[in-house]
Write an enzyme that holds these catalytic residues in place. Structure first.
Site, PDB file in Angstrom:
ATOM      1  N   LEU A  93       0.636  -1.396  -0.192  1.00 45.46           N
ATOM      2  CA  LEU A  93       0.210  -0.055  -0.086  1.00 45.46           C
ATOM      3  C   LEU A  93       0.547   1.079  -0.149  1.00 45.46           C
ATOM      4  O   LEU A  93       0.531   2.683  -0.473  1.00 45.46           O
ATOM      5  CB  LEU A  93      -0.921  -0.082   1.078  1.00 45.46           C
ATOM      6  CG  LEU A  93      -1.344  -0.933   2.016  1.00 45.46           C
ATOM      7  CD1 LEU A  93      -2.954  -1.034   2.409  1.00 45.46           C
ATOM      8  CD2 LEU A  93      -2.882  -1.142  -0.279  1.00 45.46           C
ATOM      9  N   HIS A 138       8.548  -4.033   6.873  1.00 43.30           N
ATOM     10  CA  HIS A 138       8.555  -2.607   7.208  1.00 43.30           C
ATOM     11  C   HIS A 138       8.957  -1.825   9.093  1.00 43.30           C
ATOM     12  O   HIS A 138       9.403  -1.122   9.246  1.00 43.30           O
ATOM     13  CB  HIS A 138       6.733  -2.656   6.788  1.00 43.30           C
ATOM     14  CG  HIS A 138       6.333  -2.880   5.744  1.00 43.30           C
ATOM     15  ND1 HIS A 138       6.492  -1.629   4.895  1.00 43.30           N
ATOM     16  CD2 HIS A 138       5.881  -3.248   5.411  1.00 43.30           C
ATOM     17  CE1 HIS A 138       6.535  -1.284   3.965  1.00 43.30           C
ATOM     18  NE2 HIS A 138       5.498  -2.783   3.640  1.00 43.30           N
TER      19      HIS A 138
HETATM   20 ZN    ZN Z   1       4.033  -3.200   3.154  1.00 37.69          ZN
END
Ligand code: ZN
Length: 168
Positions: A93, A138
């Protein structure tokens, strides 16, 4: 409430996040994060993707084969990974418009704190293992595009620069 998703180039996405600590630090954010994840057709979302400096992420129920619901992983650790790896096309995203094959271990053994504050250890396989590793990257400031070949990265470098410029 939908949260703005941070995009490639935002400094918080390059940050190694701080320990989340107790579930109380995490739980209030979950409804908005789940709504945001589904609104963007995501299957996982990490805290820094919505601007939070806390080590946790969510994984959507579609990643699990055993009927497990949307799940939150607080202060997660990867204890071990299979030697066997596989390629799978990933997207993110925070990196809109780019999808690339990423090679990762097929199975991971993980430890984390659950929403009740219990420490859990389990073995993840399939899509759940894949998404867990993507989200775990992340919270350490790593993108899936850091894990592709230098040739592929060169080929998408123009698109990445465009993302940085659009959002800085
Ligand atoms: Zn991601």
């Amino acid at each position: 409430m939908l949260l703005p998703v941070r995009i490639y180039g935002d400094p918080i996405l390059r940050k190694k996040l701080a320990a989340a600590g107790s579930p109380e630090e995490v739980l209030p954010h979950l409804p908005d994060m789940i709504e945001t994840m589904y609104d963007d057709d995501g299957i996982g979302l990490s805290a820094n993707q919505v601007g939070l400096n806390k080590r946790f992420f969510i994984i959507g129920e579609a990643a699990f084969e055993n009927g497990r619901p949307d799940s939150v992983f607080i202060d997660p650790v990867i204890l071990g990974a299979s030697d066997e790896t596989g390629d799978y096309e990933e997207g993110c995203l925070s990196v809109p418009g780019i999808r690339e094959d990423v090679e990762r271990p097929l199975t991971v053994t993980v430890r984390y704190t659950d929403p009740q504050g219990e420490k859990r250890e389990e073995i993840l396989t399939g899509l759940a293992a894949r998404v867990f590793q993507h989200e775990f990257d992340h919270i350490n400031g790593i993108f899936f595009v850091d894990r592709i070949s230098s040739l592929r990265r060169t080929l998408i470098s123009g698109k990445l620069k465009k993302l940085i410029n659009q959002h800085s």
